[in-house]
Design a protein around this motif. Structure first.
Motif, PDB file in Angstrom:
ATOM      1  N   ALA A  61      13.121  -6.593   5.288  1.00 27.41           N
ATOM      2  CA  ALA A  61      11.684  -5.803   5.270  1.00 27.41           C
ATOM      3  C   ALA A  61      10.331  -6.506   5.653  1.00 27.41           C
ATOM      4  CB  ALA A  61      11.697  -5.174   3.908  1.00 27.41           C
ATOM      5  N   GLY A  62       9.788  -5.708   6.268  1.00 29.03           N
ATOM      6  CA  GLY A  62       8.344  -6.409   6.702  1.00 29.03           C
ATOM      7  C   GLY A  62       8.616  -7.338   7.809  1.00 29.03           C
ATOM      8  N   ALA A  63       9.789  -7.254   8.477  1.00 29.63           N
ATOM      9  CA  ALA A  63      10.120  -8.118   9.708  1.00 29.63           C
ATOM     10  C   ALA A  63       9.028  -7.723  10.777  1.00 29.63           C
ATOM     11  CB  ALA A  63      11.232  -8.011  10.289  1.00 29.63           C
ATOM     12  N   THR A  64       8.385  -8.818  11.376  1.00 31.70           N
ATOM     13  CA  THR A  64       7.440  -8.854  12.532  1.00 31.70           C
ATOM     14  C   THR A  64       7.758  -9.786  13.501  1.00 31.70           C
ATOM     15  OG1 THR A  64       5.967 -10.261  11.486  1.00 31.70           O
ATOM     16  CG2 THR A  64       5.581  -8.017  10.931  1.00 31.70           C
ATOM     17  N   GLY A  65       7.141  -9.266  14.750  1.00 33.56           N
ATOM     18  CA  GLY A  65       7.055 -10.400  15.763  1.00 33.56           C
ATOM     19  C   GLY A  65       8.570 -10.706  16.287  1.00 33.56           C
ATOM     20  N   SER A  66       9.047 -12.009  16.565  1.00 31.90           N
ATOM     21  CA  SER A  66      10.037 -12.365  17.054  1.00 31.90           C
ATOM     22  C   SER A  66      11.340 -12.051  15.945  1.00 31.90           C
ATOM     23  CB  SER A  66      10.172 -13.962  17.145  1.00 31.90           C
ATOM     24  OG  SER A  66      10.067 -14.642  15.907  1.00 31.90           O
ATOM     25  N   SER A  67      11.159 -11.853  14.770  1.00 29.30           N
ATOM     26  CA  SER A  67      12.374 -11.668  13.906  1.00 29.30           C
ATOM     27  C   SER A  67      12.716  -9.989  14.006  1.00 29.30           C
ATOM     28  CB  SER A  67      11.861 -11.732  12.530  1.00 29.30           C
ATOM     29  OG  SER A  67      10.945 -11.118  12.075  1.00 29.30           O
ATOM     30  N   ALA A  68      11.621  -9.157  14.248  1.00 27.32           N
ATOM     31  CA  ALA A  68      11.953  -7.864  14.808  1.00 27.32           C
ATOM     32  C   ALA A  68      12.733  -7.741  15.917  1.00 27.32           C
ATOM     33  CB  ALA A  68      10.577  -6.966  14.604  1.00 27.32           C
ATOM     34  N   GLU A  81       0.885  -1.189   0.009  1.00 23.28           N
ATOM     35  CA  GLU A  81      -0.022  -0.272  -0.226  1.00 23.28           C
ATOM     36  C   GLU A  81       0.829   1.275  -0.127  1.00 23.28           C
ATOM     37  OE1 GLU A  81      -3.281   2.313  -0.502  1.00 23.28           O
ATOM     38  OE2 GLU A  81      -3.186   0.142  -0.504  1.00 23.28           O
ATOM     39  N   LEU A  82       1.918   1.338   0.643  1.00 26.54           N
ATOM     40  CA  LEU A  82       2.865   2.380   0.762  1.00 26.54           C
ATOM     41  C   LEU A  82       3.610   2.607  -0.563  1.00 26.54           C
ATOM     42  CD1 LEU A  82       4.415   4.488   2.174  1.00 26.54           C
ATOM     43  CD2 LEU A  82       6.262   2.741   2.883  1.00 26.54           C
ATOM     44  N   CYS A  83       3.936   1.550  -1.241  1.00 29.60           N
ATOM     45  CA  CYS A  83       4.327   1.816  -2.569  1.00 29.60           C
ATOM     46  C   CYS A  83       3.399   2.254  -3.555  1.00 29.60           C
ATOM     47  CB  CYS A  83       4.780   0.051  -3.041  1.00 29.60           C
ATOM     48  SG  CYS A  83       6.446  -0.408  -2.522  1.00 29.60           S
ATOM     49  N   ARG A  84       2.272   1.697  -3.290  1.00 34.10           N
ATOM     50  CA  ARG A  84       1.023   2.184  -4.388  1.00 34.10           C
ATOM     51  C   ARG A  84       0.961   3.893  -4.044  1.00 34.10           C
ATOM     52  NH1 ARG A  84      -1.696  -2.968  -3.413  1.00 34.10           N
ATOM     53  NH2 ARG A  84      -1.590  -3.946  -5.309  1.00 34.10           N
ATOM     54  N   THR A  85       0.857   4.136  -2.820  1.00 34.99           N
ATOM     55  CA  THR A  85       0.449   5.496  -2.575  1.00 34.99           C
ATOM     56  C   THR A  85       1.660   6.293  -2.943  1.00 34.99           C
ATOM     57  OG1 THR A  85      -0.739   5.025  -0.437  1.00 34.99           O
ATOM     58  CG2 THR A  85       0.124   7.018  -0.626  1.00 34.99           C
ATOM     59  N   LEU A  86       2.996   5.987  -2.738  1.00 32.29           N
ATOM     60  CA  LEU A  86       3.990   6.839  -3.334  1.00 32.29           C
ATOM     61  C   LEU A  86       4.176   6.708  -4.882  1.00 32.29           C
ATOM     62  CD1 LEU A  86       6.619   5.821  -0.629  1.00 32.29           C
ATOM     63  CD2 LEU A  86       5.424   7.966  -0.903  1.00 32.29           C
ATOM     64  N   ALA A  93      11.696   8.814  -0.299  1.00 33.02           N
ATOM     65  CA  ALA A  93      10.571   7.761   0.145  1.00 33.02           C
ATOM     66  C   ALA A  93      10.370   6.578  -0.868  1.00 33.02           C
ATOM     67  CB  ALA A  93       9.535   8.460   0.457  1.00 33.02           C
ATOM     68  N   TYR A  94      10.410   7.078  -2.175  1.00 34.95           N
ATOM     69  CA  TYR A  94       9.611   5.932  -3.244  1.00 34.95           C
ATOM     70  C   TYR A  94      10.844   4.976  -3.215  1.00 34.95           C
ATOM     71  CZ  TYR A  94       7.660   3.902  -7.323  1.00 34.95           C
ATOM     72  OH  TYR A  94       7.114   3.082  -8.332  1.00 34.95           O
ATOM     73  N   LEU A  95      11.889   5.404  -3.515  1.00 29.60           N
ATOM     74  CA  LEU A  95      13.023   4.560  -3.700  1.00 29.60           C
ATOM     75  C   LEU A  95      13.422   3.722  -2.529  1.00 29.60           C
ATOM     76  CD1 LEU A  95      15.771   6.923  -5.493  1.00 29.60           C
ATOM     77  CD2 LEU A  95      14.389   5.035  -6.509  1.00 29.60           C
ATOM     78  N   SER A  96      13.155   4.092  -1.432  1.00 32.32           N
ATOM     79  CA  SER A  96      13.378   3.454  -0.167  1.00 32.32           C
ATOM     80  C   SER A  96      12.348   2.500  -0.095  1.00 32.32           C
ATOM     81  CB  SER A  96      13.421   4.467   1.096  1.00 32.32           C
ATOM     82  OG  SER A  96      13.357   3.671   2.248  1.00 32.32           O
ATOM     83  N   LEU A 124      10.686   0.966  -2.596  1.00 34.22           N
ATOM     84  CA  LEU A 124      11.009   0.036  -3.574  1.00 34.22           C
ATOM     85  C   LEU A 124      12.137  -0.983  -3.245  1.00 34.22           C
ATOM     86  CD1 LEU A 124      11.170   2.086  -7.253  1.00 34.22           C
ATOM     87  CD2 LEU A 124       9.376   0.495  -5.959  1.00 34.22           C
ATOM     88  N   LYS A 125      13.069  -0.262  -2.557  1.00 30.42           N
ATOM     89  CA  LYS A 125      14.288  -1.105  -1.769  1.00 30.42           C
ATOM     90  C   LYS A 125      13.719  -2.228  -0.911  1.00 30.42           C
ATOM     91  CE  LYS A 125      18.036   2.131  -2.390  1.00 30.42           C
ATOM     92  NZ  LYS A 125      18.816   2.903  -1.641  1.00 30.42           N
ATOM     93  N   ASP A 126      12.699  -1.975  -0.009  1.00 24.34           N
ATOM     94  CA  ASP A 126      12.224  -2.736   0.977  1.00 24.34           C
ATOM     95  C   ASP A 126      11.497  -3.535   0.003  1.00 24.34           C
ATOM     96  OD1 ASP A 126      13.108  -1.292   3.154  1.00 24.34           O
ATOM     97  OD2 ASP A 126      11.454  -0.392   3.627  1.00 24.34           O
ATOM     98  N   LEU A 127      10.757  -3.426  -0.986  1.00 25.50           N
ATOM     99  CA  LEU A 127      10.025  -4.360  -1.833  1.00 25.50           C
ATOM    100  C   LEU A 127      11.081  -5.433  -2.428  1.00 25.50           C
ATOM    101  CD1 LEU A 127       7.287  -5.309  -2.696  1.00 25.50           C
ATOM    102  CD2 LEU A 127       7.546  -3.665  -4.586  1.00 25.50           C
ATOM    103  N   ASN A 128      12.211  -4.763  -2.969  1.00 23.08           N
ATOM    104  CA  ASN A 128      13.142  -5.795  -3.341  1.00 23.08           C
ATOM    105  C   ASN A 128      13.687  -6.589  -2.461  1.00 23.08           C
ATOM    106  OD1 ASN A 128      14.714  -6.533  -5.765  1.00 23.08           O
ATOM    107  ND2 ASN A 128      16.328  -5.646  -4.562  1.00 23.08           N
ATOM    108  N   ARG A 129      13.913  -6.215  -1.320  1.00 20.96           N
ATOM    109  CA  ARG A 129      14.440  -7.101  -0.093  1.00 20.96           C
ATOM    110  C   ARG A 129      13.409  -8.373   0.013  1.00 20.96           C
ATOM    111  NH1 ARG A 129      15.704  -2.109   2.932  1.00 20.96           N
ATOM    112  NH2 ARG A 129      17.966  -1.580   2.127  1.00 20.96           N
ATOM    113  N   VAL A 130      12.205  -8.106   0.036  1.00 23.92           N
ATOM    114  CA  VAL A 130      11.092  -8.975   0.255  1.00 23.92           C
ATOM    115  C   VAL A 130      10.935 -10.119  -0.909  1.00 23.92           C
ATOM    116  CG1 VAL A 130       8.608  -9.394   0.212  1.00 23.92           C
ATOM    117  CG2 VAL A 130       9.646  -7.728   1.640  1.00 23.92           C
TER     118      VAL A 130
END
Length: 95
Positions: free
Chosen positions: A65-72, A24-29, A47-50, A52-58
């Motif tokens: 990128a997108g780490a949640t819970g115990s991984s975060a 959603e963030l990528c779409r908005t940007l 912000a957009y490039l950042s 996109l980098k997170d999306l690429n990491r995923v």
């Protein structure tokens, strides 16, 4: 936006519900970038490039990128340990 949607389609098997906020963030940007065109601010572009980098990491399986819970929590613990290590040995870099 077209390029972003194509990337989402190509990676639909990888992108799950936990990636929806990033998507959603990528779409908005991307929408803002499309509207601004050549007049996009440096801040918006960064912000957009950042995002996109997170999306690429995923999609490539690298990074956290997108780490949640115990991984975060694990990442926070690792960073804390590095900072504490720097203070004890007196060097400029954590070893």
């Amino acid at each position: 936006m077209n390029a972003l949607n194509a990337a989402f389609r190509e990676n639909k098997a990888i992108l799950t519900g936990s990636h929806k906020p990033l998507m959603e963030l990528c779409r908005t940007l991307a929408g803002q970038m499309d509207r601004e065109g050549a007049n996009a601010s440096t801040r918006l572009t960064a912000a957009y490039l950042s995002a996109l980098k997170d999306l690429n990491r995923v999609t490539t399986g690298s990074g956290s990128a997108g780490a949640t819970g115990s991984s975060a929590q694990k990442l926070r613990d690792e960073l804390r340990a590095k900072r504490e290590g720097r203070g004890r040995n007196g060097r400029g870099k954590a070893s």
